[in-house]
Design a protein around this motif. Structure first.
Motif, PDB file in Angstrom:
ATOM      1  N   PRO A 218     122.432  24.831   6.569  1.00 20.14           N
ATOM      2  CA  PRO A 218     123.519  24.557   5.149  1.00 20.14           C
ATOM      3  C   PRO A 218     124.930  25.101   4.931  1.00 20.14           C
ATOM      4  CG  PRO A 218     122.063  26.633   5.098  1.00 20.14           C
ATOM      5  CD  PRO A 218     121.855  26.228   6.851  1.00 20.14           C
ATOM      6  N   ASP A 219     125.633  24.607   4.588  1.00 14.35           N
ATOM      7  CA  ASP A 219     126.793  25.853   4.472  1.00 14.35           C
ATOM      8  C   ASP A 219     126.198  26.125   2.761  1.00 14.35           C
ATOM      9  OD1 ASP A 219     126.549  22.621   2.481  1.00 14.35           O
ATOM     10  OD2 ASP A 219     128.715  22.692   2.598  1.00 14.35           O
ATOM     11  N   ASN A 220     127.666  26.000   2.275  1.00 18.22           N
ATOM     12  CA  ASN A 220     127.232  27.215   0.935  1.00 18.22           C
ATOM     13  C   ASN A 220     126.913  25.947  -0.116  1.00 18.22           C
ATOM     14  OD1 ASN A 220     128.236  30.010   1.888  1.00 18.22           O
ATOM     15  ND2 ASN A 220     130.132  29.540   1.200  1.00 18.22           N
ATOM     16  N   ALA A 221     127.734  25.013  -0.463  1.00 15.66           N
ATOM     17  CA  ALA A 221     127.432  24.326  -1.129  1.00 15.66           C
ATOM     18  C   ALA A 221     125.700  23.608  -1.347  1.00 15.66           C
ATOM     19  CB  ALA A 221     127.712  23.136  -0.969  1.00 15.66           C
ATOM     20  N   VAL A 222     125.143  23.500  -0.307  1.00 13.30           N
ATOM     21  CA  VAL A 222     123.689  23.123   0.218  1.00 13.30           C
ATOM     22  C   VAL A 222     122.712  24.576  -0.110  1.00 13.30           C
ATOM     23  CG1 VAL A 222     122.433  22.912   2.015  1.00 13.30           C
ATOM     24  CG2 VAL A 222     123.976  21.881   1.557  1.00 13.30           C
ATOM     25  N   LYS A 223     123.258  25.806  -0.153  1.00  9.58           N
ATOM     26  CA  LYS A 223     122.825  27.170  -0.308  1.00  9.58           C
ATOM     27  C   LYS A 223     122.383  27.295  -1.234  1.00  9.58           C
ATOM     28  CE  LYS A 223     123.909  29.264   3.955  1.00  9.58           C
ATOM     29  NZ  LYS A 223     124.808  30.768   4.129  1.00  9.58           N
ATOM     30  N   GLU A 224     123.761  27.177  -2.335  1.00 12.25           N
ATOM     31  CA  GLU A 224     123.779  27.201  -3.930  1.00 12.25           C
ATOM     32  C   GLU A 224     122.837  26.429  -4.315  1.00 12.25           C
ATOM     33  OE1 GLU A 224     128.257  26.758  -4.234  1.00 12.25           O
ATOM     34  OE2 GLU A 224     128.346  28.493  -3.850  1.00 12.25           O
ATOM     35  N   SER A 225     122.524  25.475  -3.660  1.00 12.59           N
ATOM     36  CA  SER A 225     121.630  23.921  -4.903  1.00 12.59           C
ATOM     37  C   SER A 225     120.120  25.007  -5.430  1.00 12.59           C
ATOM     38  CB  SER A 225     120.928  23.069  -4.064  1.00 12.59           C
ATOM     39  OG  SER A 225     120.212  23.687  -2.757  1.00 12.59           O
ATOM     40  N   LEU A 226     119.847  25.893  -5.003  1.00 14.88           N
ATOM     41  CA  LEU A 226     118.575  26.423  -6.038  1.00 14.88           C
ATOM     42  C   LEU A 226     118.990  26.799  -7.689  1.00 14.88           C
ATOM     43  CD1 LEU A 226     116.135  28.247  -7.036  1.00 14.88           C
ATOM     44  CD2 LEU A 226     117.940  30.346  -6.344  1.00 14.88           C
ATOM     45  N   PHE A 227     120.269  26.640  -7.638  1.00 18.92           N
ATOM     46  CA  PHE A 227     120.666  26.994  -9.496  1.00 18.92           C
ATOM     47  C   PHE A 227     120.554  26.173  -9.939  1.00 18.92           C
ATOM     48  CE2 PHE A 227     122.754  30.179  -6.716  1.00 18.92           C
ATOM     49  CZ  PHE A 227     122.072  31.952  -7.331  1.00 18.92           C
ATOM     50  N   ARG A 228     121.412  24.825  -9.779  1.00 23.33           N
ATOM     51  CA  ARG A 228     121.226  23.649  -9.928  1.00 23.33           C
ATOM     52  C   ARG A 228     120.453  22.719  -9.815  1.00 23.33           C
ATOM     53  NH1 ARG A 228     125.523  23.349  -6.422  1.00 23.33           N
ATOM     54  NH2 ARG A 228     125.143  22.212  -4.455  1.00 23.33           N
ATOM     55  N   VAL A 229     119.120  22.662  -9.145  1.00 17.93           N
ATOM     56  CA  VAL A 229     117.948  22.369  -8.674  1.00 17.93           C
ATOM     57  C   VAL A 229     116.848  23.565 -10.224  1.00 17.93           C
ATOM     58  CG1 VAL A 229     115.466  21.924  -7.431  1.00 17.93           C
ATOM     59  CG2 VAL A 229     118.015  21.741  -6.511  1.00 17.93           C
ATOM     60  N   GLU A 230     116.814  24.175  -9.967  1.00 18.65           N
ATOM     61  CA  GLU A 230     116.204  25.463 -11.002  1.00 18.65           C
ATOM     62  C   GLU A 230     116.329  24.258 -11.935  1.00 18.65           C
ATOM     63  OE1 GLU A 230     114.486  29.716 -12.135  1.00 18.65           O
ATOM     64  OE2 GLU A 230     115.839  29.530 -10.945  1.00 18.65           O
ATOM     65  N   SER A 231     118.143  24.721 -12.449  1.00 25.21           N
ATOM     66  CA  SER A 231     117.531  23.923 -13.682  1.00 25.21           C
ATOM     67  C   SER A 231     117.532  22.706 -14.104  1.00 25.21           C
ATOM     68  CB  SER A 231     119.092  24.364 -14.348  1.00 25.21           C
ATOM     69  OG  SER A 231     119.733  23.834 -15.046  1.00 25.21           O
ATOM     70  N   ALA A 232     117.600  22.223 -13.043  1.00 28.37           N
ATOM     71  CA  ALA A 232     117.370  20.380 -13.775  1.00 28.37           C
ATOM     72  C   ALA A 232     115.878  20.377 -13.697  1.00 28.37           C
ATOM     73  CB  ALA A 232     118.161  19.889 -12.402  1.00 28.37           C
ATOM     74  N   ILE A 233     114.879  20.954 -12.645  1.00 28.30           N
ATOM     75  CA  ILE A 233     113.810  20.968 -13.259  1.00 28.30           C
ATOM     76  C   ILE A 233     113.123  21.261 -13.966  1.00 28.30           C
ATOM     77  CG2 ILE A 233     111.320  21.757 -11.947  1.00 28.30           C
ATOM     78  CD1 ILE A 233     112.700  21.458  -9.187  1.00 28.30           C
ATOM     79  N   ARG A 234     113.896  22.190 -14.311  1.00 31.57           N
ATOM     80  CA  ARG A 234     113.698  22.946 -15.959  1.00 31.57           C
ATOM     81  C   ARG A 234     114.150  21.797 -16.934  1.00 31.57           C
ATOM     82  NH1 ARG A 234     116.121  25.823 -19.580  1.00 31.57           N
ATOM     83  NH2 ARG A 234     117.670  25.866 -17.551  1.00 31.57           N
ATOM     84  N   ILE A 235     115.231  21.403 -16.857  1.00 25.09           N
ATOM     85  CA  ILE A 235     115.083  20.860 -17.776  1.00 25.09           C
ATOM     86  C   ILE A 235     114.539  19.217 -18.483  1.00 25.09           C
ATOM     87  CG2 ILE A 235     117.195  18.924 -18.925  1.00 25.09           C
ATOM     88  CD1 ILE A 235     118.860  21.725 -18.986  1.00 25.09           C
ATOM     89  N   SER A 236     113.964  18.956 -17.478  1.00 27.51           N
ATOM     90  CA  SER A 236     113.362  17.629 -16.701  1.00 27.51           C
ATOM     91  C   SER A 236     112.470  17.814 -17.478  1.00 27.51           C
ATOM     92  CB  SER A 236     112.484  17.341 -15.756  1.00 27.51           C
ATOM     93  OG  SER A 236     114.860  17.084 -15.183  1.00 27.51           O
ATOM     94  N   GLY A 237     111.403  19.127 -18.138  1.00 30.34           N
ATOM     95  CA  GLY A 237     110.237  19.533 -18.346  1.00 30.34           C
ATOM     96  C   GLY A 237     109.061  20.023 -17.310  1.00 30.34           C
ATOM     97  N   PHE A 238     109.482  20.032 -16.283  1.00 29.90           N
ATOM     98  CA  PHE A 238     108.961  20.554 -15.213  1.00 29.90           C
ATOM     99  C   PHE A 238     109.124  21.748 -15.007  1.00 29.90           C
ATOM    100  CE2 PHE A 238     108.404  15.825 -14.869  1.00 29.90           C
ATOM    101  CZ  PHE A 238     107.700  15.585 -14.119  1.00 29.90           C
ATOM    102  N   HIS A 239     108.142  22.947 -13.792  1.00 24.86           N
ATOM    103  CA  HIS A 239     108.403  23.903 -13.345  1.00 24.86           C
ATOM    104  C   HIS A 239     109.396  23.879 -12.274  1.00 24.86           C
ATOM    105  CE1 HIS A 239     103.963  23.756 -12.422  1.00 24.86           C
ATOM    106  NE2 HIS A 239     104.350  24.603 -12.087  1.00 24.86           N
ATOM    107  N   MET A 240     109.854  25.363 -11.931  1.00 24.13           N
ATOM    108  CA  MET A 240     110.098  25.852 -10.686  1.00 24.13           C
ATOM    109  C   MET A 240     108.455  26.773 -10.836  1.00 24.13           C
ATOM    110  SD  MET A 240     112.540  25.101  -8.629  1.00 24.13           S
ATOM    111  CE  MET A 240     113.001  26.176  -7.143  1.00 24.13           C
ATOM    112  N   PRO A 241     108.479  26.206  -9.228  1.00 19.05           N
ATOM    113  CA  PRO A 241     107.456  27.313  -8.653  1.00 19.05           C
ATOM    114  C   PRO A 241     108.056  28.459  -8.359  1.00 19.05           C
ATOM    115  CG  PRO A 241     107.321  25.174  -7.141  1.00 19.05           C
ATOM    116  CD  PRO A 241     108.853  24.973  -8.158  1.00 19.05           C
ATOM    117  N   ARG A 242     106.843  29.831  -8.296  1.00 18.57           N
ATOM    118  CA  ARG A 242     107.546  31.414  -8.501  1.00 18.57           C
ATOM    119  C   ARG A 242     107.116  31.795  -7.701  1.00 18.57           C
ATOM    120  NH1 ARG A 242     112.354  30.884 -11.039  1.00 18.57           N
ATOM    121  NH2 ARG A 242     112.351  30.185 -13.244  1.00 18.57           N
TER     122      ARG A 242
END
Length: 512
Positions: free
Chosen positions: A36-60
């Motif tokens: 993956p390039d840097n844009a793919v590696k940084e997806s964690l931050f976008r994915v986590e915020s989007a999941i949380r705001i959509s009413g679901f939880h990011m697995p810990r």
């Protein structure tokens, strides 16, 4: 739990399906593997915020994401959506039953909104080829993808919409577009028209010949003579795009990210006019992350280079191979990609730095030798690939103020189409050859036969006008096109005489 979702990577103007494997297990780290390039590696931050705001939880827990095939570099942020859906399915928050039926691509905002992606058209073409049921992508790209039949296209606005889709809560109707109706409704729309041009009948004639035979052309004349205005109207007399040509050009614009959200299929032939400060990479294509250049964006259309001698010499020289091969090969250490580049080159230039050499009224103020030095900025090998050299003179007041109606682009286009039909019949046994300009020397000798009177005329022209040897084949090709426009089976002496007039820069004494 292990879940697989499916995305896509671009390779030139084609796509390759990527499998996104998501595993959620014991631990507390987040890993992305598979080049993956840097844009793919940084997806964690976008994915986590989007999941949380959509009413679901990011697995810990430990989340391992593999992008396969692992030896192909994955670039860009369009993998956000399939990664997010994979995480939700792997953690048991949504159903994974239908994930194998869809290709999913889209960039996520922090609030869960979907941002547009590039290359939607080649991705959906590949998805149909591999038998996927549908393609889920941002709504901004839905029209572009929906022109492909036999695959369902769902344009989504948010991550919540995609979650509801796979949770069977809300399934919208796939977007349907009647590709042929949309295409044929727009294909004859002409914005620029030769009917608006006063005078310049000889230049219109030269551009008609260029359009009919696929010839490259250079316009030489003083500032304000109308070179740019005439060049912009050339696409209006070219034959309308076929559906196949439109699809080819749209794929390139899709990969380059230059297709408007409201567009589905290009209906007009491309016209690209890069500034003379352009770099060779921007013109031909390539870069650290290869993308199409201007010559590929002009595929099936026109590339206009205004003020040709002002372009850097290295920029002009890199065009020589694409002009011959009609494609560009971008090579890197681990891969190479091909971009199509079948375009007509139209160039314009002043005859000298002051612009008034050979002007009928104004005097050139350039010092001795300056004109030749200026013209020498354009190399002989590049000029060798330009069939028509046309001198443009200013329009006088009587022509400019005339109320007489000029011939329309549609009337000229009809003659061009008839000449093109003759060439298609002539070259039907030669794969990849469609126009007179593409003939090699051997074909010129067999197809462009002339009688003794014609041979004497060319001999006299080469001697009296000091034409260079390279002009010979060019004259015969252009004469063949002029004969096609006249619906003549043979090249007559008047066709040769007209073709000889279009070799200004081959005259050794032209620049004094």
């Amino acid at each position: 739990m292990l879940v697989k979702t499916f995305g896509s990577a671009l390779c030139g103007v084609d796509a390759l399906t990527i499998t996104i494997e998501v595993s959620v297990g014991s631990g507390s780290r987040y890993y992305v593997v598979g080049l993956p390039d840097n844009a793919v590696k940084e997806s964690l931050f976008r994915v986590e915020s989007a999941i949380r705001i959509s009413g679901f939880h990011m697995p810990r827990q430990k989340i391992l994401i593999n992008l396969a095939p692992a030896d192909i570099r994955k670039e860009g942020s369009a993998y956000d959506l399939p990664i997010a859906i994979g995480i939700l399915a792997a953690s048991g928050q949504i159903s994974a039953d239908e994930l194998a039926d869809y290709v999913i691509m889209g960039e996520l905002s922090l609030d869960g909104g979907l941002q547009s992606i590039t290359g939607a058209l080649p991705i959906v073409i590949q998805a149909r080829k591999e038998g996927y049921k549908g393609f889920i992508l941002p709504k901004q790209n839905a029209r572009e993808a929906a022109i492909v039949n036999n695959v369902d296209v769902f344009g989504m606005e948010t991550l919540s919409d995609v979650i509801n889709f796979f949770s069977h809560k809300e399934k919208p109707e796939p977007l349907r577009i009647d590709t042929r109706k949309v295409f044929f409704d727009e294909v004859n729309d002409v914005e620029q028209n030769f009917a608006d041009v006063r005078g310049q009948e000889n230049i219109k004639r030269a551009l008609e010949i260029a359009a009919a035979g696929g010839h490259n052309v250079i316009l030489i004349g003083p500032p304000g003579a109308g070179k740019t205005m005439l060049a912009k109207r050339l696409p209006s007399i070219l034959p309308p795009l076929t559906l196949q040509e439109a699809l080819e050009s749209t794929k390139i614009y899709s990969v380059a990210g230059k297709l408007a959200a409201s567009s589905s299929l290009l209906s007009e032939r491309p016209f690209r006019a890069p500034h003379h400060t352009i770099s060779d990479v921007a013109l031909v294509g390539g870069g650290a992350h290869p993308s199409p250049g201007e010559i590929s964006l002009a595929h099936n259309g026109v590339l206009f280079l205004d003020e040709l001698p002002e372009f850097k010499r290295t920029v002009l020289e890199v065009m020589r191979q694409p002009l011959e091969d009609r494609k560009v090969n971008i090579s890197r250490a681990k891969f190479s990609v091909d971009y199509p580049a079948n375009f007509m080159l139209v160039a314009s230039m002043n005859p000298c730095p002051c612009g008034f050499f050979n002007h009928p009224e104004k005097e050139c103020i350039c010092a001795p030798g300056v004109v030749q030095k200026y013209l020498s900025k354009v190399s002989g090998p590049l000029l060798d690939r330009i069939d028509l050299h046309v001198e443009v003179t200013p329009v006088n007041f009587s022509e400019l103020s005339s109320s007489a109606k000029a011939e329309s682009s549609q009337a000229i286009r009809e003659r061009v189409i008839k000449a093109k039909v003759l060439q298609h019949q002539r070259f039907k046994s030669h794969e990849g050859l469609y126009a007179n300009a593409q003939m090699n020397s051997a074909m010129v000798r067999s197809i462009c036969e002339i009688n003794e009177a014609g041979k004497n005329l060319i001999k006299q022209a080469m001697e009296k006008l000091s034409l260079s040897a390279r002009a010979y084949d060019r004259i015969l090709k252009v004469a063949r096109t002029i004969a096609d426009l006249a619906n003549s089976k043979t090249i007559e002496i008047e066709h040769l005489a007209e073709a000889i007039n279009y070799r200004s820069l081959d005259r050794e004494n032209w620049a004094g």
